[in-house]
Design a protein around this motif. Structure first.
Motif, PDB file in Angstrom:
ATOM      1  N   ASP A 267       0.819  -1.211   0.000  1.00 22.52           N
ATOM      2  CA  ASP A 267       0.000   0.000   0.000  1.00 22.52           C
ATOM      3  C   ASP A 267       0.855   1.264   0.000  1.00 22.52           C
ATOM      4  O   ASP A 267       0.416   2.322   0.450  1.00 22.52           O
ATOM      5  CB  ASP A 267      -0.931   0.001   1.215  1.00 22.52           C
ATOM      6  N   THR A 268       2.073   1.164  -0.529  1.00 18.38           N
ATOM      7  CA  THR A 268       3.005   2.289  -0.549  1.00 18.38           C
ATOM      8  C   THR A 268       3.022   2.943  -1.918  1.00 18.38           C
ATOM      9  O   THR A 268       3.148   2.261  -2.932  1.00 18.38           O
ATOM     10  CB  THR A 268       4.432   1.820  -0.191  1.00 18.38           C
ATOM     11  N   VAL A 269       2.913   4.266  -1.930  1.00 16.15           N
ATOM     12  CA  VAL A 269       2.990   5.033  -3.168  1.00 16.15           C
ATOM     13  C   VAL A 269       4.446   5.410  -3.421  1.00 16.15           C
ATOM     14  O   VAL A 269       5.181   5.772  -2.506  1.00 16.15           O
ATOM     15  CB  VAL A 269       2.108   6.290  -3.081  1.00 16.15           C
ATOM     16  N   GLY A 270       4.868   5.330  -4.678  1.00 16.33           N
ATOM     17  CA  GLY A 270       6.224   5.710  -5.049  1.00 16.33           C
ATOM     18  C   GLY A 270       6.573   5.136  -6.404  1.00 16.33           C
ATOM     19  O   GLY A 270       5.800   4.390  -7.015  1.00 16.33           O
ATOM     20  N   PHE A 271       7.749   5.474  -6.891  1.00 18.43           N
ATOM     21  CA  PHE A 271       8.209   4.943  -8.162  1.00 18.43           C
ATOM     22  C   PHE A 271       8.987   3.660  -7.896  1.00 18.43           C
ATOM     23  O   PHE A 271      10.170   3.677  -7.568  1.00 18.43           O
ATOM     24  CB  PHE A 271       9.083   5.955  -8.906  1.00 18.43           C
ATOM     25  N   PHE A 272       8.300   2.534  -8.044  1.00 17.78           N
ATOM     26  CA  PHE A 272       8.898   1.215  -7.850  1.00 17.78           C
ATOM     27  C   PHE A 272       9.190   0.526  -9.179  1.00 17.78           C
ATOM     28  O   PHE A 272      10.098  -0.290  -9.267  1.00 17.78           O
ATOM     29  CB  PHE A 272       7.955   0.306  -7.051  1.00 17.78           C
ATOM     30  N   ALA A 273       8.399   0.809 -10.204  1.00 22.60           N
ATOM     31  CA  ALA A 273       8.436   0.050 -11.456  1.00 22.60           C
ATOM     32  C   ALA A 273       9.866  -0.101 -11.968  1.00 22.60           C
ATOM     33  O   ALA A 273      10.640   0.853 -11.990  1.00 22.60           O
ATOM     34  CB  ALA A 273       7.573   0.733 -12.510  1.00 22.60           C
ATOM     35  N   SER A 274      10.190  -1.313 -12.353  1.00 23.59           N
ATOM     36  CA  SER A 274      11.539  -1.632 -12.796  1.00 23.59           C
ATOM     37  C   SER A 274      11.496  -2.119 -14.240  1.00 23.59           C
ATOM     38  O   SER A 274      10.681  -2.969 -14.595  1.00 23.59           O
ATOM     39  CB  SER A 274      12.139  -2.722 -11.898  1.00 23.59           C
ATOM     40  N   MET A 275      12.383  -1.555 -15.075  1.00 27.13           N
ATOM     41  CA  MET A 275      12.475  -2.035 -16.445  1.00 27.13           C
ATOM     42  C   MET A 275      13.284  -3.326 -16.477  1.00 27.13           C
ATOM     43  O   MET A 275      14.356  -3.412 -15.879  1.00 27.13           O
ATOM     44  CB  MET A 275      13.120  -0.994 -17.351  1.00 27.13           C
ATOM     45  N   VAL A 276      12.752  -4.312 -17.180  1.00 31.23           N
ATOM     46  CA  VAL A 276      13.460  -5.581 -17.356  1.00 31.23           C
ATOM     47  C   VAL A 276      13.540  -5.886 -18.846  1.00 31.23           C
ATOM     48  O   VAL A 276      12.676  -5.469 -19.627  1.00 31.23           O
ATOM     49  CB  VAL A 276      12.755  -6.743 -16.621  1.00 31.23           C
TER      50      VAL A 276
END
Length: 419
Positions: A267-276
């Motif tokens: 439930d944490t907001v932030g920039f997590f997305a990871s390019m693979v």
């Protein structure tokens, strides 16, 4: 992206919410303030300097402008123009990362727009913000709000990530990706542009076609047969299309993963997305069914190793293309978390955001209830609109082929292109 493409692309995220019925602007203003108090990234700034540093501010009121377009000849069209301008206008993260706005289309129809810098949000986070703002506004208007408290704020996760990306764990992740990608080359589609871009035409092409409900149901059944989800299946069809287009037997494309392996950040907001980078090898005898199975294995392994930020890969791990590793990107939008606004009019609202200039060629599959939308965004300087339209149509045809005859070898697809 900000450094190399900042002037070409507004690195913004948007959360859109249509309200129909009574509207209380003071309650919405309080709800937005509660939202920023709940999620630190919405009150985090990044001062200028050689190193990116975050400065987390104490909660404070946030102005929420209200723009009335109800007197316009076409209020809905006027609202869409404003939304498009909002997403195309950069957010100065050194000042404040969030820019809220409410548009009054008529007295009982409002559109709430949250425009955020990409530093502080991603698609999964946008879904969280949409959920939370609805609940917080309801609470301000007298309804109960039952929201789970975030276990970690983004800064806590950032410290955890820093600790993980060191020593033996960093060596393990680096060894996996260098081994997986050694010798890989970027997919390079043939240049399809036949003439200069005429003045006045947008720099990017956007083409969308649909997969009907019956075929979508068959695709979901195919995923169940392979004990997987729609993502590996739709990606496998994309590999098959790239193979027919290029003749290449070694295919590497980029994708974005949620990168939320820790339950504390649910439930944490932030920039997590990871390019693979997802690499697949095929032979002329490989069938669509076999390619789905291979892709499932590739995706599962990549998910187990998604903690390594893409930029920490050794230089020149992947060669070819233009030197960028995100020239061809594939996504299943909404696959990270159910979006409450992913239907009907609300999906149409996302058009401006989807047309942001981010990658040379981006192929997006969007679940829409019982159907799927296949969307291609690509550079008009490199690709012709007619080719782009045929590319998406061929993808939809390949999806139907996968459902009706997944045992067809790729060689047959190449010998007899799908039309």
């Amino acid at each position: 992206m900000d450094h190399y493409r900042g002037r070409d692309s507004a690195l913004n995220e948007q959360v859109l919410w249509r309200l129909r019925g009574p509207y209380d602007h003071e309650a919405m203003t309080r709800a937005v303030a509660a939202l920023t108090a709940r999620h630190e990234p919405l009150r985090t700034t990044f001062p200028p300097g050689r190193r990116l540093r975050q400065r987390i501010h104490e909660p404070r009121p946030v102005p929420v402008p209200l723009t009335d377009v109800s007197a316009e000849p076409d209020p809905t069209a006027a609202a869409r123009r404003i939304v498009a301008t909002e997403v195309a206008t950069g957010v100065d993260a050194s000042v404040w990362p969030l820019r809220p706005l409410v548009l009054r289309i008529d007295p009982r129809h409002h559109l709430v727009v949250l425009t955020l810098h990409h530093y502080c949000s991603d698609d999964y986070s946008n879904a969280l913000l949409a959920r939370d703002l609805r609940a917080l506004y309801a609470a301000e208007t007298g309804e109960p709000a039952d929201l789970p408290a975030p276990q970690w704020q983004y800064a806590q996760w950032a410290r955890w990530q820093s600790e993980q990306l060191s020593g033996a764990n960093l060596a393990r992740l680096t060894e996996y990706w260098t081994g997986k990608l050694s010798g890989a080359r970027l997919v390079k589609l043939p240049a399809r542009r036949q003439r200069p871009v005429p003045d006045g035409e947008p720099p990017w092409i956007s083409v969308e076609h649909y997969v009907d409900a019956e075929t979508t149901a068959g695709l979901r059944q195919l995923a169940r047969q392979h004990r997987t989800t729609l993502f590996p299946v739709t990606l496998a069809v994309f590999y098959a299309l790239l193979h027919t287009e290029t003749g290449a037997d070694d295919l590497t494309v980029a994708s974005l993963f949620a990168n939320r392996t820790q339950p504390q950040v649910r439930d944490t907001v932030g920039f997590f997305a990871s390019m693979v980078l997802l690499r697949e090898r095929v032979t002329p005898g490989t069938t669509l069914s076999e390619l789905i199975a291979q892709t499932r294995t590739t995706v599962m392994a990549a998910m187990r190793h998604q903690d390594l930020p893409h930029q920490l890969l050794p230089p020149d791990t992947v060669t070819g293309g233009t030197g960028r590793t995100d020239d061809v990107l594939f996504q299943l939008l909404g696959g990270l978390m159910t979006r409450a606004d992913m239907a009907g009019e609300e999906l149409d609202d996302m058009e401006a955001q989807l047309e942001r200039r981010r990658f040379a060629l981006e192929f997006v599959v969007v679940p829409q209830g019982d159907t799927l939308s296949a969307l291609l965004l690509c550079s008009r300087a490199d690709f012709d609109p007619a080719w782009a339209d045929a590319f998406v149509r061929d993808y939809v045809s390949l999806v139907r082929r996968a459902v009706t005859d997944a045992d067809v070898p790729l060689a047959e697809l190449r010998a007899a292109p799908v039309t």
